[in-house]
Write an enzyme that holds these catalytic residues in place. Structure first.
Site, PDB file in Angstrom:
ATOM      1  N   GLY A  61       1.792  14.714  -1.694  1.00 46.45           N
ATOM      2  CA  GLY A  61       0.709  14.851  -0.714  1.00 46.45           C
ATOM      3  C   GLY A  61       0.736  16.109   0.128  1.00 46.45           C
ATOM      4  O   GLY A  61      -0.305  16.555   0.606  1.00 46.45           O
ATOM      5  N   GLU A 115       5.480  16.858   5.968  1.00 46.60           N
ATOM      6  CA  GLU A 115       4.896  15.582   5.515  1.00 46.60           C
ATOM      7  C   GLU A 115       3.366  15.672   5.607  1.00 46.60           C
ATOM      8  O   GLU A 115       2.827  16.366   6.475  1.00 46.60           O
ATOM      9  CB  GLU A 115       5.461  14.458   6.406  1.00 46.60           C
ATOM     10  N   ASP A 116       2.691  14.953   4.717  1.00 45.27           N
ATOM     11  CA  ASP A 116       1.228  14.962   4.757  1.00 45.27           C
ATOM     12  C   ASP A 116       0.688  14.041   5.855  1.00 45.27           C
ATOM     13  O   ASP A 116      -0.134  14.436   6.672  1.00 45.27           O
ATOM     14  CB  ASP A 116       0.618  14.584   3.389  1.00 45.27           C
ATOM     15  N   ASP A 119       1.989   7.172   8.591  1.00 44.37           N
ATOM     16  CA  ASP A 119       1.151   5.983   8.772  1.00 44.37           C
ATOM     17  C   ASP A 119       1.922   4.964   9.626  1.00 44.37           C
ATOM     18  O   ASP A 119       1.765   4.912  10.837  1.00 44.37           O
ATOM     19  CB  ASP A 119       0.784   5.445   7.389  1.00 44.37           C
ATOM     20  N   PHE A 168      -8.283   5.023   6.058  1.00 43.11           N
ATOM     21  CA  PHE A 168      -7.754   5.764   4.906  1.00 43.11           C
ATOM     22  C   PHE A 168      -8.422   7.139   4.786  1.00 43.11           C
ATOM     23  O   PHE A 168      -9.624   7.275   4.949  1.00 43.11           O
ATOM     24  CB  PHE A 168      -7.995   4.955   3.623  1.00 43.11           C
ATOM     25  N   ASP A 175      -4.438  11.848  -1.791  1.00 44.43           N
ATOM     26  CA  ASP A 175      -5.215  11.295  -2.904  1.00 44.43           C
ATOM     27  C   ASP A 175      -5.674   9.866  -2.648  1.00 44.43           C
ATOM     28  O   ASP A 175      -5.177   9.177  -1.755  1.00 44.43           O
ATOM     29  CB  ASP A 175      -4.357  11.274  -4.169  1.00 44.43           C
TER      30      ASP A 175
HETATM   31  P1  5GP Z   1       4.332   5.369   6.041  1.00 45.85           P
HETATM   32  O1  5GP Z   1       5.696   5.192   5.474  1.00 45.85           O
HETATM   33  O2  5GP Z   1       4.322   6.274   7.251  1.00 45.85           O
HETATM   34  O3  5GP Z   1       3.675   4.061   6.331  1.00 45.85           O
HETATM   35  O4  5GP Z   1       3.420   5.992   4.908  1.00 45.85           O
HETATM   36  C1  5GP Z   1       3.413   7.358   4.618  1.00 45.85           C
HETATM   37  C2  5GP Z   1       2.878   7.625   3.237  1.00 45.85           C
HETATM   38  O5  5GP Z   1       1.826   6.700   2.890  1.00 45.85           O
HETATM   39  C3  5GP Z   1       2.254   9.013   3.158  1.00 45.85           C
HETATM   40  O6  5GP Z   1       3.201   9.994   2.799  1.00 45.85           O
HETATM   41  C4  5GP Z   1       1.157   8.815   2.125  1.00 45.85           C
HETATM   42  O7  5GP Z   1       1.697   9.000   0.829  1.00 45.85           O
HETATM   43  C5  5GP Z   1       0.744   7.363   2.272  1.00 45.85           C
HETATM   44  N1  5GP Z   1      -0.457   7.206   3.122  1.00 45.85           N
HETATM   45  C6  5GP Z   1      -0.524   6.585   4.325  1.00 45.85           C
HETATM   46  N2  5GP Z   1      -1.770   6.599   4.818  1.00 45.85           N
HETATM   47  C7  5GP Z   1      -2.528   7.270   3.903  1.00 45.85           C
HETATM   48  C8  5GP Z   1      -3.925   7.627   3.846  1.00 45.85           C
HETATM   49  O8  5GP Z   1      -4.754   7.346   4.732  1.00 45.85           O
HETATM   50  N3  5GP Z   1      -4.313   8.335   2.746  1.00 45.85           N
HETATM   51  C9  5GP Z   1      -3.478   8.669   1.741  1.00 45.85           C
HETATM   52  N4  5GP Z   1      -3.982   9.345   0.715  1.00 45.85           N
HETATM   53  N5  5GP Z   1      -2.150   8.342   1.752  1.00 45.85           N
HETATM   54  C10 5GP Z   1      -1.690   7.654   2.835  1.00 45.85           C
END
Ligand code: 5GP
Length: 191
Positions: A61, A115-116, A119, A168, A175
């Site tokens: 990402g 990091e992208d 969440d 999202f 993606d």
């Molecule tokens: P976390 O561990 O912080 O809950 O999730 C982080 C990962 O979830 C990100 O690196 C990404 O791959 C994915 N992710 C979380 N929210 C989104 C979103 O709104 N769109 C996309 N494409 N990926 C997301």
């Protein structure tokens, strides 16, 4: 690719688009992203002057974000792309994540994880902890996006482009089921 999988509804300006079953609306323009990246890079250039940091973009990402950010970094540094492999843990901790692709020693190094999106913050917390366990001198995070949930949990990346709501998003490296990473702007789900 079948046309109904990925269709621009308001072509040619592409304000709303459909990818598979979802509609997305344009949310953050490329120009705003690049402006914010330049600001963050200026700060990083100051903070890491005289140091020799290693940037760790987390694939997939962050690939566009990392490319644009690194072009603004003017200090001597290295870049090492890594990927997260998830596997189901046997304990109650659920899915565990580990980094793969690290070619060099990070012992006693200043690391900046790219990091992208943050969440829930679970991924970044695990990666930061792993880096510390491997002996990094310092570990900081630069993130393109942070969602409301992580903000509420007080997960604070040192460098952040945008806080966004818990909807999202895709584009600019992010993606939906593999599609949309090539879009220049960030889109938010419309329904
Ligand atoms: P976390 O561990 O912080 O809950 O999730 C982080 C990962 O979830 C990100 O690196 C990404 O791959 C994915 N992710 C979380 N929210 C989104 C979103 O709104 N769109 C996309 N494409 N990926 C997301």
């Amino acid at each position: 690719m079948p046309i109904n999988k990925f269709a621009y509804i308001c072509s040619p300006v592409c304000i709303v688009m459909k990818i598979k079953d979802l509609k997305f609306k344009k949310y953050i323009k490329e120009a705003s992203i690049l402006e914010k990246i330049a600001e963050l890079a200026e700060q990083i250039n100051k903070d890491y002057k005289g140091k020799d940091p290693i940037f760790l973009p987390i694939l997939n990402g962050s690939f566009l974000f990392a490319a644009d950010l690194m072009r603004e970094i003017k200090i001597p540094c290295r870049v090492s792309f890594v990927k997260i492999a998830s596997y189901e843990g046997t304990s109650s901790t659920g899915t565990l994540k580990t980094l793969i692709g690290m070619q060099e020693s990070i012992f006693n190094k200043d690391l900046i994880i790219i990091e992208d999106i943050i969440d829930t913050g679970t991924t970044i917390e695990q990666v930061v902890n792993e880096m510390k366990e491997r002996g990094a001198k310092t570990v900081e995070v630069v993130s393109l996006l942070r969602k409301e949930k992580a903000k509420e949990k007080n997960i604070i990346p040192k460098y952040l482009c945008f806080d966004i709501p818990d909807a999202f998003v895709l584009g600019y490296g992010l993606d939906y089921d593999g599609y949309g990473r090539n879009l220049r702007d960030i889109y938010q789900v419309a329904e």
